[in-house]
Design an enzyme around this catalytic site. Structure first.
Site, PDB file in Angstrom:
ATOM      1  N   GLY A  68       0.808  -1.213   0.000  1.00 46.12           N
ATOM      2  CA  GLY A  68       0.000   0.000   0.000  1.00 46.12           C
ATOM      3  C   GLY A  68       0.840   1.261   0.000  1.00 46.12           C
ATOM      4  O   GLY A  68       1.617   1.480   0.902  1.00 46.12           O
ATOM      5  N   SER A  69       0.685   2.112  -0.997  1.00 46.78           N
ATOM      6  CA  SER A  69       1.624   3.215  -1.141  1.00 46.78           C
ATOM      7  C   SER A  69       1.168   4.161  -2.244  1.00 46.78           C
ATOM      8  O   SER A  69       0.031   4.108  -2.699  1.00 46.78           O
ATOM      9  CB  SER A  69       3.009   2.656  -1.446  1.00 46.78           C
ATOM     10  OG  SER A  69       2.899   1.605  -2.399  1.00 46.78           O
TER      11      SER A  69
END
Length: 249
Positions: A207-208
């Site tokens: 997640g980024s």
């Protein structure tokens, strides 16, 4: 199929295939699978089954599908899979502007269009070069882990700046930004490396976000809320400024 030329006239051979798992993720999948087997051996079924499904989820997270990259020097391709969450006019980060002593002057000062792409845990997290050229900078900066969807993540979160310059002097800077769950940015390239457009340059775990700083005089060809594909979606066309509207439906 990797390396095969396919074109807009139908030439080439395209077929669906299972995506491979990047080596960076295989060890994590095997670790979780091993824990599942240990729990099964000890008859801890309430843990064994969830861990077995988790190992499949980990392998899926690190999937690394092949992409068909447009071969046109006017095109800037998306470096990440995900949702276009922000499109703003900003000054590029100081790390991409200042002279770092290597002889490469960095990007020119002045506001440019920044396209931010948010990657959820369901997206492919392999990042790719938006243009072909020489990697001039790879600058890692430790930081916080606030929600990568927030604008302040560009300046507060753990991040890594990458700057690529083409032989004709066109340079693109982009930033890998860790999110709430992400805890490591893994580079595949270093200064001095030659990369092709769409080549794998790194990944971010769990997640980024990726910010892309378009050259002056170039607008985004994607719209807010659009889903893009790394190495395939054309993010911008050099020197083209236009307003494109999208309808959420």
């Amino acid at each position: 199929m990797a390396g095969e030329i396919l074109d807009s006239k139908g030439r080439g051979d395209a077929h669906w295939q299972w995506p491979s798992v990047h080596p960076e993720g295989r060890k994590f999948g095997l670790m979780v699978a091993a824990a599942s087997l240990v729990c099964a051996f000890l008859a801890w079924e309430t843990l064994a089954w969830p861990l077995a499904f988790l190992s499949l989820g980990v392998l899926a997270f690190f999937r690394d599908p092949e992409r068909v990259v447009p071969q046109d020097e006017r095109m800037i391709v998306s470096p990440a899979d995900g949702l276009v969450s922000l499109i703003t006019l900003v000054e590029p980060p100081a790390e991409l502007l200042v002279d770092d002593g290597t002889g490469f002057r960095g990007l020119a000062a002045g506001k440019v269009t920044r396209v931010s792409i948010f990657m959820s845990v369901f997206d492919v997290h392999i990042n790719r070069a938006p243009i072909g050229g020489t990697v001039q900078r790879v600058v890692y900066i430790p930081g916080k882990f606030v929600n990568a969807d927030l604008d302040k993540a560009s300046e507060e979160n753990e991040r890594q700046h990458i700057l690529i310059e083409r032989p004709d002097g066109v340079a693109i800077g982009f930033t890998q930004i860790a999110g709430l769950v992400a805890r490591r940015i893994v580079p595949f390239v270093k200064p001095g490396d030659l990369v092709a457009a769409g080549q794998r340059v790194g990944l971010i775990r769990f997640g980024s976000r990726v910010d892309v700083y378009l050259p002056a005089g170039t607008d985004s060809k994607v719209v807010l809320g659009q889903t893009v594909v790394a190495g395939e979606t054309v993010l911008a066309e050099l020197g083209i400024q236009t307003v494109i509207e999208g309808v959420n439906q």
